[in-house]
Design an enzyme around this catalytic site. Structure first.
Site: not given
Length: 275
Positions: A143, A156
């Site tokens: 990401s 995350y």
């Protein structure tokens, strides 16, 4: 840069294929002659993806954090595959929105188990096949939060930095093997990840999940179809790292230019966006 990978016409495996990038990528690869093996926890969404694919498809419900389940699916794929394995995309991902101080170990484990251990499980399940072939690619989706960090996204970010580190180390190990390991860093993609998040609080201290979903929709400018195209073309070109979207490119440049204080710049930009 890694060597180009033969993908079209070869068997492709895509996790997290019930929606978003996974669905778009499975559909795109099928359009380029790939038999596709797809899995996801969301069985209904997975069936919709499978129904939209005209070529050979194997679809199975799978929790990617289940190591034994991942190995069993890989064995089934190996028996089913109409063509040699060309690409394995470990794409499944989830997130939690919560401060580190208030976060629960259960939420942290959920994110790490899916986002990081799911990638490890998928990599280990198919890597022996690829190494025997001396060809193919493992594509692991990190990401932009594997390039930078953001408040309320500690779990995350940790998982996506872990995916980045794991994949880059793997790439060095695979030199000369004929197999590539590629890291993907999507920026804001119009997917359901924020909608499906375990939401507790946002970075402004707000507790309105629907507001966060709407805000994400405003800044997520890249479609899953565009993301799938970028990944596919990047693998074909032999890229080691694939950035998706102008925001990912900008963040990559920013974190290199201002490696410690990049968030000061991002915070000012976020204030303008919210206005």
């Amino acid at each position: 840069m890694a060597q180009a990978t033969v993908v079209n016409g070869r068997t492709a495996v895509v996790t997290g294929a019930a929606s978003g990038i996974g669905r778009a990528l499975a559909q795109r690869l099928a359009q380029h002659g790939c038999p596709v093996a797809i899995c996801d926890w969301d069985e209904a969404g997975l069936e919709e993806t499978a129904a939209a694919i005209s070529g050979p498809v194997l679809a199975r419900r799978l929790d990617v954090s289940d190591r034994h389940g991942a190995l069993a699916f890989a064995a089934e794929v190996a028996d089913w595959a109409p063509a040699p394995l060309g690409i394995v995309v470990n794409n499944a991902g989830v997130t939690v929105s919560q401060t580190a101080a208030e976060g629960s170990i259960e939420d942290d484990e959920w994110v790490m188990n899916v986002n990081f251990w799911g990638v490890v499980n998928g990599t280990r399940a198919y890597l022996p096949i690829l190494l025997r072939q001396r060809s193919g690619a493992v594509v692991n989706v990190s990401s932009v939060f594997g390039l930078m960090t953001f408040p309320t996204q500690s779990s995350y970010c940790a998982s996506k930095f872990a995916v980045r580190g794991y994949t880059e180390a793997l790439r060095h190990e695979l030199r000369g093997s004929g197999v590539n390991a590629i890291t993907v860093h999507p920026g804001g993609i119009r997917t359901n990840i924020v909608k499906n998040a375990r939401f507790h609080v946002d970075d402004q201290g707000g507790t309105d999940h629907e507001r966060m979903v709407r805000e994400f929709a405003r800044i997520a400018r890249t479609s899953p179809r565009k993301a799938a195209k970028t990944i596919h073309e990047g693998v074909l070109k032999g890229k080691d790292r694939i950035l998706i979207g102008p925001d990912a490119t900008a963040i990559s440049l920013l974190t290199r230019a201002v490696p410690v204080h990049y968030f000061d710049v991002i915070e000012r930009g976020m204030k303008l966006v919210r206005r």
